[in-house]
Structures are given as C-alpha cells and as structure tokens.
Enzyme design. Structure first.
Site, PDB file in Angstrom:
ATOM      1  N   SER A 144       0.844  -1.198   0.000  1.00 38.36           N
ATOM      2  CA  SER A 144       0.000   0.000   0.000  1.00 38.36           C
ATOM      3  C   SER A 144       0.881   1.251   0.000  1.00 38.36           C
ATOM      4  O   SER A 144       1.695   1.429  -0.900  1.00 38.36           O
ATOM      5  CB  SER A 144      -0.967  -0.062   1.180  1.00 38.36           C
ATOM      6  OG  SER A 144      -2.010   0.880   1.056  1.00 38.36           O
ATOM      7  N   ASP A 191      -9.488  -5.206  -4.706  1.00 35.57           N
ATOM      8  CA  ASP A 191      -8.577  -4.279  -4.048  1.00 35.57           C
ATOM      9  C   ASP A 191      -8.992  -2.824  -4.250  1.00 35.57           C
ATOM     10  O   ASP A 191      -9.524  -2.455  -5.303  1.00 35.57           O
ATOM     11  CB  ASP A 191      -7.182  -4.477  -4.659  1.00 35.57           C
ATOM     12  CG  ASP A 191      -6.040  -4.138  -3.738  1.00 35.57           C
ATOM     13  OD1 ASP A 191      -6.202  -3.243  -2.906  1.00 35.57           O
ATOM     14  OD2 ASP A 191      -4.978  -4.778  -3.866  1.00 35.57           O
ATOM     15  N   HIS A 214      -7.521  -5.786  -0.371  1.00 35.26           N
ATOM     16  CA  HIS A 214      -6.288  -5.005  -0.239  1.00 35.26           C
ATOM     17  C   HIS A 214      -5.171  -5.723   0.531  1.00 35.26           C
ATOM     18  O   HIS A 214      -4.038  -5.259   0.530  1.00 35.26           O
ATOM     19  CB  HIS A 214      -6.624  -3.686   0.469  1.00 35.26           C
ATOM     20  CG  HIS A 214      -5.579  -2.632   0.371  1.00 35.26           C
ATOM     21  ND1 HIS A 214      -5.029  -2.211  -0.825  1.00 35.26           N
ATOM     22  CD2 HIS A 214      -4.969  -1.887   1.337  1.00 35.26           C
ATOM     23  CE1 HIS A 214      -4.134  -1.254  -0.590  1.00 35.26           C
ATOM     24  NE2 HIS A 214      -4.079  -1.046   0.710  1.00 35.26           N
TER      25      HIS A 214
END
Length: 308
Positions: free
Chosen positions: A120, A260, A287
């Site tokens: 991320s 995601d 995610h």
C-alpha cells in the site's frame, strides 16, 4: 503455522528537524549475518499503519529460510512519535522515510544486498526509493499500491458509486459538512472497507491491531493521507511516480487483489513502465491478499525471491 522467534531492536535515526532524538524500531526473523539467503525488508502501509498486519511474512523465513525485516516507520507503532508535527507537511515527506530506510539498512549491515517489499503506502515508498536506484536493492515487490494518488482517488470514487445509495449519501453528506467523525460516516466507511480492504470477517486481529495504533496516533496518516482511504486531503494528494518508473532497473513483482482498493487502473502504470516486471492478481482478495490468501501468496513470493 508454527511460531517463529524474532529479534527486536532499535536504530538511532538523526532527524535534525524533529527537535529530539529519534529511533526506528525493528524486528528480524532469521540471521542477517549468514548471507545464505538475501533478506527481505518489508515496508508497512498507511502511512501510519505499523507492522503488526505484516507479521505473517515470518512465513517466508519459516518456509524458505529467507530472513525478514519488519519495522515501524517514524511516527508509528513502537518507533519515535512526533505528535507535535501533526499537520507539518514540510516535515512528513517521502524523502524522510527514504532516509529512514537507508539508515536502517546501514544499521543492520544489509545495505549492499536485499529485497524490498512495500504494501500500500509502503509500495509507494518502495517505488520512490527504487527510482533513486540504490546499489544494494536486488529485487522489488510492490503490493496493493497506486502509481499515482490522483488515479487512486479516481478509482475510489468509481468504487464508491457501487456502494448502496444510503451509504453513498452518508459519505457525501458528512464530507461536505466536515463531520467525518460522526458515527454514521464511520459506519459508512466500514461498508467500503468490508468490500475493498479485507474480505475476511471479522477483521483479522493483526490488521485490527495496526488500526488500533493509528487510532492512538494519527499524526502521519492525517498529515500525509487524510481522514480515509477515499477522502484524500493530505500532502500525498498529488503524489505520482508515473513519469519516473522507467528508472526502476531491478526485477519487480506487482501484486493486487481482484477487489482491491488498488484496482488494475492504479497498478497498470507500474506494469507499463518498469522494464523488468511481473504482475500477479489474487482472485479472492481485496487489499491484503497476504492475509486473505496467505498460502498462495507465500508460495508465489517465495518462488520469486528464490528465483534468479
């Protein structure tokens, strides 16, 4: 999964603008001095979501004897907190965290040979770092990350339109009114996160623990990101590395999940512009595929790290 013991430590980090001594807390699975296997250094997301939800990467050491380094970035978790810097966008910069990574690698004595995985925000940081072509970086993994925050916001707005109308109305109302800490707004964001953050219910404890740390000190998250994953008001709002991705020369693995937040559109620039790149998508994940499809994830990652 059997438990794997880790060694914890702290690295002094000289940040003159901080106005006080700083340190980076880290955890190591395996022996960094053996040099039998190249270590994997893992960068957490957020920004501001410390290492707990990434502890599962200890499996890479258990399964493949590859040492793994986890750490909490400055302002997060067990590292030095700087609440007095809340809102200080001149202090909380991408370069600050690049400098911290260099410092930690030198402290651990692995700066000349390592692989890097960023999840991320950690992938955004890892890409920014790799663009500078550090000599010791040999392999890169960018997991569930955007190449551009404007693209991220565009996709988030598309995903919002798929939410139930009453949820959309609540999000829009409270963002317009500036009442984003209202329970109705928080409940509405949960609907989004259940679809696009993690599809395991209830939320896995390591992920919840990372969010708990953010609740205790949201300085970095609010300053750089903003109040939520899809309401970006912080200094990263215009961040993009698209024009510089061709400078990443190391082999790179891209990862995202079908559901995601980091949809294909935000990952595609990495695939188009990094010269040596492979892309793997996890069909049953949002995610955090390392938590949602752990067994397959570790098999793919292990094979990539051990390959030539």
């Amino acid at each position: 999964m059997c438990s794997v013991k880790a060694i914890e430590g702290e690295a002094s980090f000289d940040v003159p603008a901080a106005g006080k001594p700083c340190m980076t807390w880290y955890k190591v699975y395996g022996d960094l001095t053996s040099r039998t296997h190249r270590p994997l250094v893992v960068l957490h997301g957020g920004p501001g979501s410390p290492h707990e939800y990434l502890d599962i990467f200890s499996e890479i050491y258990r399964l493949y004897s590859i040492p793994v380094v986890l750490y909490d970035q400055l302002g997060n978790g067990r590292s030095t907190h700087l609440r007095e810097k809340n809102g200080d966008t001149a202090f909380w910069t991408v370069q600050l965290f690049i400098d911290e990574l260099h410092n930690l690698l030198s402290h651990l004595g692995i700066h000349d040979d390592y692989a890097l995985l960023g999840h991320s925000w950690g992938g955004m940081l890892a890409a920014s770092y790799a663009i500078q072509q550090p000599a010791g970086l040999k392999k890169l993994i960018i997991a569930d990350s955007p190449a551009s925050m404007p693209l991220w916001v565009e996709v988030a707005n598309e995903l919002r339109k798929e939410l139930p109308q009453d949820v959309q109305d609540a999000l829009n109302k409270h963002e317009a009114d500036g009442t984003i800490y209202d329970k109705e707004y928080i409940d509405a964001t949960t609907v989004f996160y259940d679809r696009h953050l993690c599809r395991i219910h209830p939320m896995p404890k390591p992920l919840a623990d990372s969010f708990d740390w953010m609740d205790k000190d949201s300085t970095v998250y609010l300053t750089m990101n903003g109040p939520t994953e899809f309401h970006i008001t912080g200094s990263l709002k215009t961040w993009s590395v698209v024009d510089d991705l061709h400078k990443i020369k190391v082999p790179t693995l891209l990862i995202n999940g079908q559901y995601d937040e980091a949809q294909d559109k935000v990952v595609l620039p990495f695939f188009k512009h990094i010269p040596n790149v492979k892309w793997v998508q996890f069909a049953d994940s949002a995610h955090v595929p390392h938590l949602e499809e752990t067994e397959r994830y570790m098999l793919i990652l292990g094979a990539y790290l051990k390959g030539d």
